[in-house]
Design a protein around this motif. Sequence first.
Motif: not given
Lengths: 169, 206
Positions: B17, B21, B25
């Motif tokens: 990622p 991203e 998370t």
Amino acid sequence: MISCQAFRENLRPGTTDAAVLEHLRKCDACLDWAVRIDPDNFYRAIGGEEMVPPGGIDAFTEGVMTQVHLRQAEAPAIRRFLIPPRRLAAAAAVTAIIGVAALMLDRGPKPRAPVHTPAAAAVQPVALTTKPVVETYQSKNATIVEMPSEGPHDPKVVMIFDDSLPADL
Amino acid sequence: MAAVLRLMIPTNESIEPDDRELVRTIRNGDASAFEQLVRRKTSKVYSLCCRIIGNTEDAKDVAQLAFIKLWENLGKYDPAYAFDTWLYRIVTNVAIDFMRNKQSRENAVNSNLRLVRTSTDPEQGVVIQRKEIENVFQAVSTVLSPKQKTIFVMREMDDLPSAEIARILGCRESTVRNHLFNARKMMQQQLKKRFPEYSRLWKEQP
């Protein structure tokens, strides 16, 4: 890596060309040449390389994560002791209201020790009210008493006693 | 058909990622994603710290502190901006603070280094050694302010453009260029004074 010839042809002052900089940082002969034509290349020669912390990346990362977990564990404990801002504001408002009320009560009438005052000052002022004006008056049961005046400038006072008149006239 | 098959084979790029991203998370409570981010950025951050601080052990501490600050302030990151710019801003702030606190001690250490180096015969020819340049840089850069040194390192060693440095430090590009100009001038004077054998290299050019 590009050739020495390509490097020397493409080297420009303040270049950010990755291939040129890579050559500058790896070829000793070209570094010497580059520094002679542009002194700024002297320090640029030590750049570019990505270093690894002592103990390696794994140990470094582990160290960071240990600190992070410690802070995560500490955070809820701290939160228990810390008052959120909204609650703090509400508590401050309540405290302020209680404080102001207490202050007002404190300034209210208090039992005082008897003080000797002159008789005139002790007389309570009479509240003044507006009474209806009576322009004409007729009565058979009234008793009229005229007060004697002491001079031509003295106001003339007439007292009327009549049970049929209202009490507050 | 081969092209179609190649498109279907997952590459490392598609598995990994991107930074934004990962941040998303982490914000959702996944600490392992932060570990992944630290691994990914360690070399970059540590290298920058090492060049600014000039001492591997201190650089390691500063880099760790910078990552902890990153963790604490991750909620403030605006994904509209490049993650590296924001990360570099945190790292340079921590490094500059550290330098300001330790500057007097470093100056004392470097004055000893000067005494050692001036014993070299300036008339002798010199072969440039990269390791030696690092030492020379750390010695002559003591005349720079922490901010000047940070800007110089980012421009000359991390190859960042002036505009990017300005974004990282939250200042004008002209300010960055001024700092660079002054830093070069001051370091040149220091080099001439403390390491004449090196300053001779470009003084003798036709």
